[in-house]
Design a protein around this motif. Sequence first.
Motif, PDB file in Angstrom:
ATOM      1  N   MET A  46       0.843  -1.197   0.000  1.00 20.02           N
ATOM      2  CA  MET A  46       0.000   0.000   0.000  1.00 20.02           C
ATOM      3  C   MET A  46       0.881   1.251   0.000  1.00 20.02           C
ATOM      4  SD  MET A  46      -3.207  -0.834  -0.002  1.00 20.02           S
ATOM      5  CE  MET A  46      -4.023   0.605   0.683  1.00 20.02           C
ATOM      6  N   TYR A  47       0.475   2.227  -0.807  1.00 19.13           N
ATOM      7  CA  TYR A  47       1.201   3.487  -0.831  1.00 19.13           C
ATOM      8  C   TYR A  47       1.055   4.223   0.509  1.00 19.13           C
ATOM      9  CZ  TYR A  47       1.714   3.117  -5.912  1.00 19.13           C
ATOM     10  OH  TYR A  47       2.048   2.718  -7.180  1.00 19.13           O
ATOM     11  N   LEU A  48       2.093   4.934   0.875  1.00 16.47           N
ATOM     12  CA  LEU A  48       2.066   5.742   2.082  1.00 16.47           C
ATOM     13  C   LEU A  48       1.184   6.967   1.875  1.00 16.47           C
ATOM     14  CD1 LEU A  48       5.899   5.734   2.881  1.00 16.47           C
ATOM     15  CD2 LEU A  48       4.141   4.351   3.992  1.00 16.47           C
ATOM     16  N   ASN A  49       0.419   7.320   2.913  1.00 13.08           N
ATOM     17  CA  ASN A  49      -0.266   8.607   2.871  1.00 13.08           C
ATOM     18  C   ASN A  49       0.627   9.665   3.509  1.00 13.08           C
ATOM     19  OD1 ASN A  49      -0.641   8.527   5.715  1.00 13.08           O
ATOM     20  ND2 ASN A  49      -2.589   7.429   5.492  1.00 13.08           N
ATOM     21  N   VAL A  50       0.141  10.895   3.536  1.00 15.87           N
ATOM     22  CA  VAL A  50       0.976  12.001   4.014  1.00 15.87           C
ATOM     23  C   VAL A  50       1.394  11.797   5.467  1.00 15.87           C
ATOM     24  CG1 VAL A  50       0.998  14.474   4.495  1.00 15.87           C
ATOM     25  CG2 VAL A  50       0.001  13.627   2.355  1.00 15.87           C
ATOM     26  N   ALA A  51       0.466  11.396   6.319  1.00 18.11           N
ATOM     27  CA  ALA A  51       0.791  11.194   7.731  1.00 18.11           C
ATOM     28  C   ALA A  51       1.818  10.077   7.898  1.00 18.11           C
ATOM     29  CB  ALA A  51      -0.479  10.879   8.521  1.00 18.11           C
ATOM     30  N   GLU A  52       1.704   9.021   7.108  1.00 18.43           N
ATOM     31  CA  GLU A  52       2.647   7.912   7.213  1.00 18.43           C
ATOM     32  C   GLU A  52       4.049   8.299   6.739  1.00 18.43           C
ATOM     33  OE1 GLU A  52      -0.616   4.293   6.648  1.00 18.43           O
ATOM     34  OE2 GLU A  52       0.329   5.229   4.890  1.00 18.43           O
ATOM     35  N   ILE A  53       4.117   9.172   5.749  1.00 18.75           N
ATOM     36  CA  ILE A  53       5.426   9.670   5.314  1.00 18.75           C
ATOM     37  C   ILE A  53       6.096  10.447   6.442  1.00 18.75           C
ATOM     38  CG2 ILE A  53       6.581  11.286   3.749  1.00 18.75           C
ATOM     39  CD1 ILE A  53       4.427  10.497   1.646  1.00 18.75           C
ATOM     40  N   GLU A  54       5.338  11.321   7.090  1.00 20.93           N
ATOM     41  CA  GLU A  54       5.896  12.102   8.192  1.00 20.93           C
ATOM     42  C   GLU A  54       6.292  11.206   9.365  1.00 20.93           C
ATOM     43  OE1 GLU A  54       6.683  15.447   8.164  1.00 20.93           O
ATOM     44  OE2 GLU A  54       6.292  15.009   6.051  1.00 20.93           O
TER      45      GLU A  54
ATOM     46  N   ARG B  87      12.817   0.372  -6.449  1.00 19.49           N
ATOM     47  CA  ARG B  87      14.190  -0.137  -6.504  1.00 19.49           C
ATOM     48  C   ARG B  87      14.994   0.543  -7.616  1.00 19.49           C
ATOM     49  NH1 ARG B  87      11.582  -4.940  -4.547  1.00 19.49           N
ATOM     50  NH2 ARG B  87      10.973  -5.632  -6.634  1.00 19.49           N
ATOM     51  N   GLU B  88      14.347   0.815  -8.739  1.00 17.26           N
ATOM     52  CA  GLU B  88      15.036   1.513  -9.828  1.00 17.26           C
ATOM     53  C   GLU B  88      15.461   2.914  -9.398  1.00 17.26           C
ATOM     54  OE1 GLU B  88      12.761  -0.754 -13.536  1.00 17.26           O
ATOM     55  OE2 GLU B  88      12.023   1.187 -12.820  1.00 17.26           O
ATOM     56  N   VAL B  89      14.559   3.626  -8.753  1.00 13.03           N
ATOM     57  CA  VAL B  89      14.886   4.978  -8.282  1.00 13.03           C
ATOM     58  C   VAL B  89      16.000   4.921  -7.244  1.00 13.03           C
ATOM     59  CG1 VAL B  89      13.985   6.973  -7.031  1.00 13.03           C
ATOM     60  CG2 VAL B  89      12.602   5.892  -8.813  1.00 13.03           C
ATOM     61  N   SER B  90      15.911   3.986  -6.315  1.00 11.02           N
ATOM     62  CA  SER B  90      16.939   3.858  -5.280  1.00 11.02           C
ATOM     63  C   SER B  90      18.301   3.572  -5.892  1.00 11.02           C
ATOM     64  CB  SER B  90      16.554   2.748  -4.294  1.00 11.02           C
ATOM     65  OG  SER B  90      15.352   3.051  -3.622  1.00 11.02           O
TER      66      SER B  90
ATOM     67  N   SER C 146      11.758   4.711   1.144  1.00  9.98           N
ATOM     68  CA  SER C 146      12.373   3.392   1.063  1.00  9.98           C
ATOM     69  C   SER C 146      13.892   3.487   0.955  1.00  9.98           C
ATOM     70  CB  SER C 146      11.811   2.630  -0.142  1.00  9.98           C
ATOM     71  OG  SER C 146      12.423   1.359  -0.269  1.00  9.98           O
ATOM     72  N   LEU C 147      14.379   4.406   0.134  1.00 14.44           N
ATOM     73  CA  LEU C 147      15.824   4.596   0.013  1.00 14.44           C
ATOM     74  C   LEU C 147      16.436   4.969   1.356  1.00 14.44           C
ATOM     75  CD1 LEU C 147      18.512   4.968  -1.478  1.00 14.44           C
ATOM     76  CD2 LEU C 147      17.753   7.298  -2.040  1.00 14.44           C
ATOM     77  N   ALA C 148      15.789   5.887   2.058  1.00 20.08           N
ATOM     78  CA  ALA C 148      16.302   6.289   3.367  1.00 20.08           C
ATOM     79  C   ALA C 148      16.390   5.099   4.312  1.00 20.08           C
ATOM     80  CB  ALA C 148      15.409   7.381   3.962  1.00 20.08           C
ATOM     81  N   ALA C 149      15.331   4.289   4.356  1.00 24.17           N
ATOM     82  CA  ALA C 149      15.320   3.127   5.249  1.00 24.17           C
ATOM     83  C   ALA C 149      16.399   2.122   4.855  1.00 24.17           C
ATOM     84  CB  ALA C 149      13.939   2.476   5.220  1.00 24.17           C
ATOM     85  N   ASP C 150      16.529   1.851   3.566  1.00 28.19           N
ATOM     86  CA  ASP C 150      17.545   0.903   3.093  1.00 28.19           C
ATOM     87  C   ASP C 150      18.947   1.369   3.451  1.00 28.19           C
ATOM     88  OD1 ASP C 150      15.574  -0.655   1.974  1.00 28.19           O
ATOM     89  OD2 ASP C 150      16.068  -0.166  -0.113  1.00 28.19           O
ATOM     90  N   LEU C 151      19.215   2.613   3.144  1.00 28.69           N
ATOM     91  CA  LEU C 151      20.564   3.147   3.324  1.00 28.69           C
ATOM     92  C   LEU C 151      20.955   3.186   4.798  1.00 28.69           C
ATOM     93  CD1 LEU C 151      22.953   4.412   1.763  1.00 28.69           C
ATOM     94  CD2 LEU C 151      21.817   6.627   2.000  1.00 28.69           C
TER      95      LEU C 151
ATOM     96  N   ALA D 213       4.367   6.963  -6.538  1.00 26.32           N
ATOM     97  CA  ALA D 213       5.549   6.156  -6.245  1.00 26.32           C
ATOM     98  C   ALA D 213       6.756   6.966  -5.747  1.00 26.32           C
ATOM     99  CB  ALA D 213       5.939   5.318  -7.463  1.00 26.32           C
ATOM    100  N   PRO D 214       7.036   8.153  -6.275  1.00 24.62           N
ATOM    101  CA  PRO D 214       8.262   8.848  -5.848  1.00 24.62           C
ATOM    102  C   PRO D 214       8.391   9.094  -4.344  1.00 24.62           C
ATOM    103  CG  PRO D 214       7.528   9.754  -7.927  1.00 24.62           C
ATOM    104  CD  PRO D 214       6.449   8.813  -7.481  1.00 24.62           C
ATOM    105  N   PRO D 215       7.361   9.551  -3.626  1.00 22.34           N
ATOM    106  CA  PRO D 215       7.544   9.702  -2.174  1.00 22.34           C
ATOM    107  C   PRO D 215       7.892   8.390  -1.478  1.00 22.34           C
ATOM    108  CG  PRO D 215       5.658  10.984  -2.899  1.00 22.34           C
ATOM    109  CD  PRO D 215       6.063  10.119  -4.062  1.00 22.34           C
ATOM    110  N   ASP D 216       7.209   7.323  -1.873  1.00 17.49           N
ATOM    111  CA  ASP D 216       7.527   6.021  -1.287  1.00 17.49           C
ATOM    112  C   ASP D 216       8.958   5.612  -1.604  1.00 17.49           C
ATOM    113  OD1 ASP D 216       4.597   6.218  -1.386  1.00 17.49           O
ATOM    114  OD2 ASP D 216       4.627   4.132  -0.703  1.00 17.49           O
TER     115      ASP D 216
END
Length: 354
Positions: free
Chosen positions: A1-9, A340-343, A73-78, A66-69
């Motif tokens: 599921m895509y993140l909503n605004v509150a979940e991104i924050e 994954r491509e963006v990351s 995701s990149l931040a969490a992976d890194l 997709a871009p916000p997610d």
Amino acid sequence: MYLNVAEIESAISSLHAVHPGATEVLTPPHPTHEGRTARLLRIGARPADDVDGILVLGGVHGREWAPPDALVSLAADLLEAHSLGTGLGYGSTSYTAAQVGHVIDSLNLFLYPCVNPDGRAFSQTANAMWRKNRRPAPAGHGSPSCAGVDLNRNFDFLWDHTAKFAPDADVHTSDNPCDPQTYRGPSAASEPETRNVVWALDTHPRIRWLVDVHSAVPVILHNWGSDRNQSTSPTDNFRNPALDAIRGRKDDDIGEFIPHQDLKTAAELAERMNDAVRGVRGVDYGFESAYGLYPTSGTSDDYAYSRHFTTPAATKTLGYTIECGTSFQPPYQEAEHVIREVSAALLALALDVR
């Protein structure tokens, strides 16, 4: 599921809480029209202005889910890889633990996952194809499409396209407040979301690269988007009023000046990102100057690069746009591949910048 605004924050807060030594939460000064504040996450072990930085934008257009997610995701992976002392792999594109450490220890990544939280919230709850922010419609304009500004036409770079381009240049922007897609706004940088990006650049002068992640084409774009690139006539540039009646036409002898070395570097870094994308699952985004897609004005990437021409003391910031995937809201299983491509692309850039 895509993140909503509150979940991104919430994700930004959680990542900082778990990795306080390698992150900083940055709060921009301008709330949106609906009162939201979307924050940035700086990733880097050294202070913000000790080393060079990359500013990465996501969610400029509300419907591009997709871009916000991808940035979260990149931040969490890194951060997890750095904490565990491991590498990262995206298909056949892989990065060693030493490379992960190099990114964290010698660079700052300023990740701004959701530049346009009002637009994302509206897209996810009311109108899935909503692109703009949620600026109230002008008085006397009652149609729902008359609300909002296209933030990626609102930056102070050749913003007034009716005055700065040839009438037949087919610039993809609009001065009509009721244009449902590309209304440029009532003035350059009129929107709080635009001004928050400007604030990030002003506040952190060591940001030398900007990447604005969008969907969907796919393609990786570099400067310029206003006209074809040329490196032989320095006076043919966006500051030259003599070009205002002819700028943007295809197949003429006029182009936007970019120094040869900047163009070479811009193309090489774009190629490196594309190579990393291809390694994930074989998809070739391709790369070109933004003008090759279509002529534009008021975009984030050209604004970022233009700053050092208009203000010589400003940092030279090369600008990129990654158009990822082939649809705005792919099924999440497909979105995970795009993420994954963006990351992979962003880590390739972080390791190749000089």
